[in-house]
Scaffold this motif. Structure first.
Motif, PDB file in Angstrom:
ATOM      1  N   TYR A 201       0.853  -1.177   0.000  1.00 65.13           N
ATOM      2  CA  TYR A 201       0.000   0.000   0.000  1.00 65.13           C
ATOM      3  C   TYR A 201       0.896   1.237   0.000  1.00 65.13           C
ATOM      4  CZ  TYR A 201      -4.266  -2.599   1.111  1.00 65.13           C
ATOM      5  OH  TYR A 201      -5.344  -3.444   1.053  1.00 65.13           O
ATOM      6  N   THR A 202       0.530   2.225  -0.781  1.00 70.98           N
ATOM      7  CA  THR A 202       1.234   3.492  -0.779  1.00 70.98           C
ATOM      8  C   THR A 202       0.432   4.462   0.078  1.00 70.98           C
ATOM      9  OG1 THR A 202       2.149   3.075  -2.963  1.00 70.98           O
ATOM     10  CG2 THR A 202       2.174   5.354  -2.192  1.00 70.98           C
ATOM     11  N   LEU A 203       1.080   4.987   1.117  1.00 71.92           N
ATOM     12  CA  LEU A 203       0.412   5.858   2.089  1.00 71.92           C
ATOM     13  C   LEU A 203       0.908   7.293   1.978  1.00 71.92           C
ATOM     14  CD1 LEU A 203       0.735   3.553   5.231  1.00 71.92           C
ATOM     15  CD2 LEU A 203      -1.208   3.733   3.672  1.00 71.92           C
ATOM     16  N   PHE A 204       0.000   8.231   2.261  1.00 69.60           N
ATOM     17  CA  PHE A 204       0.318   9.650   2.271  1.00 69.60           C
ATOM     18  C   PHE A 204      -0.233  10.276   3.542  1.00 69.60           C
ATOM     19  CE2 PHE A 204       0.433   8.488  -2.143  1.00 69.60           C
ATOM     20  CZ  PHE A 204       1.527   9.187  -2.628  1.00 69.60           C
ATOM     21  N   ALA A 205       0.436  11.295   4.032  1.00 75.44           N
ATOM     22  CA  ALA A 205      -0.062  12.102   5.144  1.00 75.44           C
ATOM     23  C   ALA A 205      -0.659  13.372   4.556  1.00 75.44           C
ATOM     24  CB  ALA A 205       1.071  12.451   6.104  1.00 75.44           C
ATOM     25  N   ASP A 206      -1.846  13.746   5.030  1.00 75.57           N
ATOM     26  CA  ASP A 206      -2.505  14.976   4.606  1.00 75.57           C
ATOM     27  C   ASP A 206      -2.800  15.820   5.835  1.00 75.57           C
ATOM     28  OD1 ASP A 206      -2.916  14.455   1.717  1.00 75.57           O
ATOM     29  OD2 ASP A 206      -4.163  12.816   2.443  1.00 75.57           O
ATOM     30  N   VAL A 207      -2.520  17.104   5.741  1.00 79.57           N
ATOM     31  CA  VAL A 207      -2.796  18.041   6.833  1.00 79.57           C
ATOM     32  C   VAL A 207      -3.571  19.221   6.255  1.00 79.57           C
ATOM     33  CG1 VAL A 207      -1.804  19.504   8.620  1.00 79.57           C
ATOM     34  CG2 VAL A 207      -0.670  17.370   8.017  1.00 79.57           C
ATOM     35  N   TRP A 208      -4.646  19.578   6.962  1.00 80.60           N
ATOM     36  CA  TRP A 208      -5.481  20.707   6.557  1.00 80.60           C
ATOM     37  C   TRP A 208      -5.600  21.708   7.688  1.00 80.60           C
ATOM     38  CZ3 TRP A 208      -6.844  15.678   5.465  1.00 80.60           C
ATOM     39  CH2 TRP A 208      -7.217  15.366   4.149  1.00 80.60           C
ATOM     40  N   LEU A 209      -5.776  22.984   7.333  1.00 78.99           N
ATOM     41  CA  LEU A 209      -6.324  23.917   8.297  1.00 78.99           C
ATOM     42  C   LEU A 209      -7.705  23.376   8.618  1.00 78.99           C
ATOM     43  CD1 LEU A 209      -5.354  27.337   6.689  1.00 78.99           C
ATOM     44  CD2 LEU A 209      -4.313  26.249   8.685  1.00 78.99           C
ATOM     45  N   TYR A 210      -8.101  23.394   9.871  1.00 75.31           N
ATOM     46  CA  TYR A 210      -9.336  22.750  10.313  1.00 75.31           C
ATOM     47  C   TYR A 210     -10.533  23.114   9.433  1.00 75.31           C
ATOM     48  CZ  TYR A 210     -13.257  21.394  13.230  1.00 75.31           C
ATOM     49  OH  TYR A 210     -14.424  20.842  13.686  1.00 75.31           O
TER      50      TYR A 210
END
Length: 192
Positions: A162-171
């Motif tokens: 599996y290829t995984l990514f981290a995603d971060v957003w302003l709430y």
């Protein structure tokens, strides 16, 4: 990433310039040489060192053979104070269990912000999805923090990589994928 394409019938050189620069924008090249008809070349536009916001940057390519031949692209760039400085995930996981990931984020802005952090991915061959539990955090100005994120692997998940990514957003921007700051990939192998 911008693309310069020669749509003419003869090789040409092109001069590139940022024509409206109300941001700290730059190009990785300002000249393209000997571009053959029908060929194209990628040019990287970088926007950095400015306060968070949404900015419009125009880039114009001008033919050196005929200066009347120009084309302009208008880009909209979102600058955010979020920076992902680290991302790791377990190299293996079993079906029906969780895999551990960690995401290190830094608030490079001048005030505290609320963030949503998610780790997700797809099986490389079948596209079976896995998604981690969303983590919410308030991060002070200049603060850096490492957050644990658990990704549940269902008992019915396909085995393999599996290829995984981290995603971060302003709430307030979650889950708009166009507004996420991304990091990765990390590869995890799922076993029976």
């Amino acid at each position: 990433m911008l693309t310069v394409r020669n749509t003419g019938t003869v090789p040409d050189n092109y001069t590139l310039e940022i024509t409206r620069n109300d941001t700290a924008a730059s190009l990785n090249r300002t000249r393209v040489e000997n571009l053959q008809p029908g060929s194209d070349v990628a040019v990287l536009l970088s926007v950095s060192g400015i306060s968070p916001g949404v900015f419009t940057v125009n880039v114009t390519a001008t033919s050196e053979t005929d200066s009347n031949v120009t084309d302009t692209v208008s880009t909209i760039t979102r600058v955010t104070p979020i920076n992902i400085t680290g991302f790791t995930a377990d190299s293996t996981a079993e079906r029906g269990h969780t895999l551990n990931a960690s995401v290190t984020i830094k608030n490079e802005g001048g005030s505290a912000i609320n963030l949503t952090v998610v780790v997700s991915g797809l099986q490389n061959e079948t596209g079976y999805p896995v998604v981690g539990t969303g983590v919410l955090v308030n991060l002070g100005a200049g603060q850096e923090m490492t957050l644990p994120v658990r990704v549940y692997v269902p008992p019915t998940a396909d085995t393999g990589d599996y290829t995984l990514f981290a995603d971060v957003w302003l709430y307030e921007d979650y889950p708009d994928v166009m507004k996420a700051v991304k990091s990765g990939p990390e590869v995890t192998s799922v076993t029976p």
